[in-house]
Each structure stands twice: as structure tokens, then as C-alpha cells.
Design a protein around this motif. Structure first.
Motif, PDB file in Angstrom:
ATOM      1  N   ALA A  25      -1.724  15.422  12.844  1.00 51.91           N
ATOM      2  CA  ALA A  25      -0.723  15.793  11.852  1.00 51.91           C
ATOM      3  C   ALA A  25       0.124  16.941  12.388  1.00 51.91           C
ATOM      4  N   THR A  26       1.380  16.919  12.059  1.00 51.37           N
ATOM      5  CA  THR A  26       2.240  18.001  12.513  1.00 51.37           C
ATOM      6  C   THR A  26       2.436  19.005  11.384  1.00 51.37           C
ATOM      7  N   ALA A  27       3.046  20.088  11.722  1.00 50.67           N
ATOM      8  CA  ALA A  27       3.239  21.156  10.748  1.00 50.67           C
ATOM      9  C   ALA A  27       4.075  20.680   9.564  1.00 50.67           C
ATOM     10  N   THR A  28       3.731  21.152   8.416  1.00 49.34           N
ATOM     11  CA  THR A  28       4.484  20.734   7.249  1.00 49.34           C
ATOM     12  C   THR A  28       4.344  21.759   6.137  1.00 49.34           C
ATOM     13  N   LEU A  29       5.265  21.733   5.208  1.00 48.76           N
ATOM     14  CA  LEU A  29       5.165  22.604   4.045  1.00 48.76           C
ATOM     15  C   LEU A  29       4.336  21.880   2.992  1.00 48.76           C
ATOM     16  N   ARG A  30       3.968  22.608   1.972  1.00 49.80           N
ATOM     17  CA  ARG A  30       3.213  21.976   0.895  1.00 49.80           C
ATOM     18  C   ARG A  30       4.046  20.853   0.307  1.00 49.80           C
ATOM     19  N   PRO A  31       3.486  19.653   0.260  1.00 46.10           N
ATOM     20  CA  PRO A  31       4.280  18.533  -0.240  1.00 46.10           C
ATOM     21  C   PRO A  31       4.515  18.628  -1.743  1.00 46.10           C
ATOM     22  N   PRO A  32       5.603  18.021  -2.201  1.00 44.84           N
ATOM     23  CA  PRO A  32       5.839  18.007  -3.645  1.00 44.84           C
ATOM     24  C   PRO A  32       4.772  17.143  -4.321  1.00 44.84           C
ATOM     25  N   THR A  33       4.589  17.330  -5.599  1.00 50.01           N
ATOM     26  CA  THR A  33       3.588  16.542  -6.328  1.00 50.01           C
ATOM     27  C   THR A  33       3.932  15.064  -6.244  1.00 50.01           C
ATOM     28  N   THR A  34       2.927  14.260  -6.036  1.00 51.59           N
ATOM     29  CA  THR A  34       3.137  12.824  -5.963  1.00 51.59           C
ATOM     30  C   THR A  34       2.532  12.156  -7.184  1.00 51.59           C
ATOM     31  N   VAL A  35       3.309  11.289  -7.799  1.00 50.90           N
ATOM     32  CA  VAL A  35       2.796  10.513  -8.925  1.00 50.90           C
ATOM     33  C   VAL A  35       2.918   9.026  -8.590  1.00 50.90           C
ATOM     34  N   LEU A  36       2.203   8.228  -9.373  1.00 53.26           N
ATOM     35  CA  LEU A  36       2.192   6.787  -9.125  1.00 53.26           C
ATOM     36  C   LEU A  36       3.602   6.215  -8.983  1.00 53.26           C
ATOM     37  N   ASP A  37       4.509   6.684  -9.805  1.00 53.74           N
ATOM     38  CA  ASP A  37       5.855   6.122  -9.794  1.00 53.74           C
ATOM     39  C   ASP A  37       6.657   6.456  -8.534  1.00 53.74           C
ATOM     40  N   ASP A  38       6.097   7.315  -7.681  1.00 51.61           N
ATOM     41  CA  ASP A  38       6.761   7.612  -6.412  1.00 51.61           C
ATOM     42  C   ASP A  38       6.458   6.553  -5.364  1.00 51.61           C
ATOM     43  N   VAL A  39       5.516   5.654  -5.703  1.00 54.36           N
ATOM     44  CA  VAL A  39       5.017   4.708  -4.702  1.00 54.36           C
ATOM     45  C   VAL A  39       5.518   3.296  -4.969  1.00 54.36           C
ATOM     46  N   PHE A  40       5.992   2.656  -3.923  1.00 52.21           N
ATOM     47  CA  PHE A  40       6.367   1.249  -3.966  1.00 52.21           C
ATOM     48  C   PHE A  40       5.249   0.486  -3.276  1.00 52.21           C
ATOM     49  N   ILE A  41       4.569  -0.376  -4.030  1.00 52.87           N
ATOM     50  CA  ILE A  41       3.449  -1.116  -3.458  1.00 52.87           C
ATOM     51  C   ILE A  41       3.866  -2.570  -3.265  1.00 52.87           C
ATOM     52  N   SER A  42       3.843  -3.036  -2.026  1.00 53.65           N
ATOM     53  CA  SER A  42       4.186  -4.432  -1.787  1.00 53.65           C
ATOM     54  C   SER A  42       2.941  -5.188  -1.367  1.00 53.65           C
ATOM     55  N   VAL A  43       2.833  -6.394  -1.860  1.00 50.55           N
ATOM     56  CA  VAL A  43       1.703  -7.252  -1.507  1.00 50.55           C
ATOM     57  C   VAL A  43       2.272  -8.527  -0.906  1.00 50.55           C
ATOM     58  N   LYS A  44       1.887  -8.804   0.320  1.00 48.75           N
ATOM     59  CA  LYS A  44       2.375 -10.020   0.982  1.00 48.75           C
ATOM     60  C   LYS A  44       1.483 -11.189   0.611  1.00 48.75           C
ATOM     61  N   THR A  45       2.095 -12.252   0.130  1.00 46.91           N
ATOM     62  CA  THR A  45       1.304 -13.439  -0.193  1.00 46.91           C
ATOM     63  C   THR A  45       2.079 -14.680   0.224  1.00 46.91           C
ATOM     64  N   THR A  46       1.522 -15.829  -0.074  1.00 43.59           N
ATOM     65  CA  THR A  46       2.180 -17.078   0.258  1.00 43.59           C
ATOM     66  C   THR A  46       1.795 -18.120  -0.797  1.00 43.59           C
ATOM     67  N   LYS A  47       2.674 -19.098  -0.945  1.00 42.25           N
ATOM     68  CA  LYS A  47       2.541 -20.142  -1.960  1.00 42.25           C
ATOM     69  C   LYS A  47       1.100 -20.625  -2.170  1.00 42.25           C
ATOM     70  N   SER A  48       0.445 -21.019  -1.074  1.00 45.31           N
ATOM     71  CA  SER A  48      -0.874 -21.651  -1.203  1.00 45.31           C
ATOM     72  C   SER A  48      -1.982 -20.673  -1.595  1.00 45.31           C
ATOM     73  N   TYR A  49      -1.687 -19.367  -1.582  1.00 41.73           N
ATOM     74  CA  TYR A  49      -2.715 -18.398  -1.971  1.00 41.73           C
ATOM     75  C   TYR A  49      -2.547 -17.874  -3.402  1.00 41.73           C
ATOM     76  N   HIS A  50      -1.444 -18.234  -4.039  1.00 34.91           N
ATOM     77  CA  HIS A  50      -1.220 -17.694  -5.386  1.00 34.91           C
ATOM     78  C   HIS A  50      -2.431 -17.912  -6.288  1.00 34.91           C
TER      79      HIS A  50
END
Ligand SMILES: *[C@@H]1O[C@H](CO)[C@@H](O)[C@H](O)[C@H]1NC(C)=O
Length: 353
Positions: free
Chosen positions: A80-105
Motif C-alpha cells: 500500500a502506498t501513502a494515503t490520507l484518511r479515506p472518506p467514509t464509505t457507505v454501501l451506496d458508494d459501491v457499484f457491484i456488478s455480477v457477470k452471468t450468462t443466459k444458461s446460468y440464470h
């Protein structure tokens, strides 16, 4: 003033673990170098081995293992490199993508929708290759038809990753986290984990599944050039900070991710590593709490289950690689996700009480 983040943030378990992990990584690297060397002696063909550039599920490819001639580069690239204290993170800050395909639905999505999706309904999107009115309804319109091919080819995989990336860029989220449809995501843990990092800095967080950086030959350059980089296994999940994603845009946005993947002829997760580690020179930060089906799940001890970010499962012939957890009957809960979910979140109404 920037100071090493380990000093800025109160010494939580996570940071202690990070430090321990870096030490462990260094130790592991020397052992790995030795093992790799032994392997090279035993199997000289490995050192010449070509990467299987054809349609292989990412992570399952037999990739070249190479000796890292300069271990200092590796250890540096994982710290890890140097960094300042990160801002608070909440669920809405995160974009969650799930890769799927037709036959696995029908096979894979119901259990996700019943369990961890309930904890991130608004933040989770499924990237697939068909229109599916049934699941469109069940996900409250969170199925995205990428229009990519439903084959498991390199191009189809890179095509989906490309759409995932572009869709994230169109949001104002701070983090892009990719998972596969055979992952269980411990949502609150993911959010707490990201809270330790600053999304305005460049972060590529994930877990490699090979013991040494991947080495490929760049034939475009004359004389041919050897390129070495780490990549996070897509099947374990990985996250990118917005700052890093912005820097990736010239080679990854607007479909350019596919072109880059085609050029090096490697799967989506490898292409991601190539772009970030090789082209942008930003190191992968190894996060042990991500787990793909390439690892034996039974070795994740019960005491540390709560601390893990992702899990997976696989079936090889009659043997199941699943999380070892008591709970529902294996006939009913074959991949153990229901039992795992009830272990982590016992208040869910389908959990025994
Ligand atoms: C897929 O194609 C449809 C129909 O042409 C279009 O409306 C949609 O936006 C496309 N999806 C993506 C992700 O480009």
C-alpha cells in the motif's frame, strides 16, 4: 501531509492483517521463487509454455508461471502506498456488478437473489447476454443485456467486462466491484473493507490465483518484449477505485477494453491486470479475503468466515468445493450459500431459529 496509511488509521484488525500480509507475501515470494525454479528444472516446457489464448474460462487457463527475477519489484508492487484518511464509505458508494450468462440464470441467480442481493438490491447489477423478463422482474430491473455473445470466449468475456466498466463510469459511484455469478458476496464486509481505502487514489484490490506474475510476450514490439504483471482473478471478485477507473478510460472505456483484450489475446481479468499493472503501472493490492473456486473453500476456518469478502463453489465430478459450514441439508443447499448466509445473517426469515 501523507503518511503511510497503516499509521493514520487506528490499528484495526484489518491493518494489522495487511501488515502481516505484506510480510507474509515477502516470505511467500521467496518460497515461490524457489518452487518456480524447481518446477522449471523439472518441467522445462513450462518456461516456454504459451498462454492458452483461446476461449477458456478465466482463471482456469493454464497460465505461464515465471520466475520473478527481481522479487523487490513484486513486493513493492503489492504494498500500500501513502494515503490520507479515506472518506467514509457507505454501501451506496459501491457499484457491484455480477457477470452471468443466459444458461446460468435459473441455476445461479435464485440463490444470489435470495441471499446477499437482498443486502445490496439497489447497488447490484447483473450483466448477461439476453433479455430475461422473469429475472428482470425479480431483480427490480437490474439485469443488463450486454448484447455480448453468450459463448465463453475471450471476446465475449472482455465484451461483458467492457459493458460493466462503462456502466460503472456512467454512475457517480466511488467503487467498481466485479463478481461472478458463482460468488457469494459478504456485502457489509465489502463496504467496511473499502472504507480503509480512498477512492480518490488509485486502487486495484483483489487476489491473484497464480504464484508469480504472469509473463507474456508482446509480439507487436520489435524486438519482441517480455511483459510481466499480476492480475486479480475475476472469479474471486475485485474492486477498482474511481480514480483508477478514470485513468483507465483511454484504454478501457467505450468498448476499448475489448480491443485491448483482443490485442493481447487474454481473458477479461488478465486484460484488467495488463491495463492497470502494465500500461498504467499501478500495482495490484493483494486482498486475502476474496475467494474464487480455484481455492479449496473448506480451508476457510469457521472463525474467519465473517471476515471474508467473497466465496465461491465448484463441482469437479462428484466432489464439491464448498464452504464448510453446518446448516441446511446438503441436498437442499448444495453450494452451502444458504447456510453461509444464515451463519452471517441469522435474522433472515428463511434461517432456522
Ligand atoms: C443492446 O441492444 C439493445 C437493442 O439494440 C439496446 O437498446 C441496448 O442499449 C443494448 N445494450 C447495451 C448494453 O449496449
Amino acid at each position: 501531509m501523507s503518511r503511510p496509511r497503516e499509521q493514520v488509521i487506528p490499528a484495526s484488525d484489518d491493518n494489522a492483517r495487511m501488515n502481516a500480509k505484506h510480510r507474509r507475501l515477502l516470505q511467500t515470494l521467496s518460497v515461490v521463487a524457489l518452487l518456480a525454479y524447481t518446477a522449471l528444472l523439472a518441467y522445462p516446457t513450462l518456461s516456454r509454455g504459451a498462454v492458452d489464448d483461446e476461449a477458456s474460462p478465466s482463471g482456469k487457463v493454464q497460465r505461464i508461471r515465471s520466475l520473478h527475477e527481481d522479487p523487490t519489484v513484486t513486493s513493492e508492487s503489492s504494498s500500500a502506498t501513502a494515503t490520507l484518511r479515506p472518506p467514509t464509505t457507505v454501501l451506496d458508494d459501491v457499484f457491484i456488478s455480477v457477470k452471468t450468462t443466459k444458461s446460468y440464470h435459473n441455476h445461479r441467480l435464485p440463490i444470489i437473489l435470495k441471499t446477499w442481493f437482498q443486502l445490496a438490491k439497489a447497488q447490484t447489477w447483473f450483466f448477461t447476454d439476453t433479455d430475461d423478463p422473469e429475472f428482470q422482474l425479480k431483480t427490480n430491473g437490474h439485469m443488463i443485456n450486454t448484447n455480448c455473445s453468450s459463448s465463453h470466449s475471450r471476446k465475449a468475456l472482455c465484451c461483458k467486462m467492457s459493458v460493466e466498466f462503462d456502466t460503472f463510469m456512467d454512475t457517480d459511484k466511488k467503487w467498481f466491484c466485479h463478481f461472478d455469478d458463482d460468488n457469494y458476496v459478504n456485502v457489509p464486509r465489502l463496504v467496511r473493507f473499502l472504507g480503509d481505502y480512498n477512492p480518490r487514489e488509485d486502487w486495484y484490490l483483489g487476489k491473484p490465483s497464480i504464484q508469480a506474475p504472469l509473463e507474456i510476450i508482446n509480439k507487436e514490439k520489435k524486438p519482441t518484449q517480455k511483459v510481466k504483471f499480476w492480475f486479480a482473478t475475476g472469479g474471486a471478485g475485485f474492486c477498482l477505485s474511481r480514480a483508477l477507473a478514470l485513468k483507465m478510460m483511454p484504454v478501457a472505456s467505450g468498448g476499448k477494453f475489448i480491443g485491448t483484450g483482443e490485442k493481447i489475446r487474454l481473458p477479461d481479468d488478465v486484460t484488467m491486470g495488463y491495463i492497470i499493472e502494465h500500461l498504467l503501472k499501478k500495482p495490484l493490492t493483494v486482498v486475502d479475503q476474496f475467494h474464487s473456486h480455484l481455492e479449496p473453500m473448506k480451508f476457510i476456518r469457521r472463525e474467519i468466515l465473517e471476515d471474508q469478502i467473497s466465496f465461491s463453489y465448484a463441482r469437479n465430478k462428484d466432489e464439491w468445493n464448498v464452504v464448510k459450514i453446518e446448516g441446511f441439508d446438503t441436498k437442499y443447499d448444495t453450494n452451502r450459500f444458504l447456510s453461509l448466509h444464515c451463519f452471517l445473517f441469522p435474522h433472515f426469515n428463511f434461517c432456522p431459529r
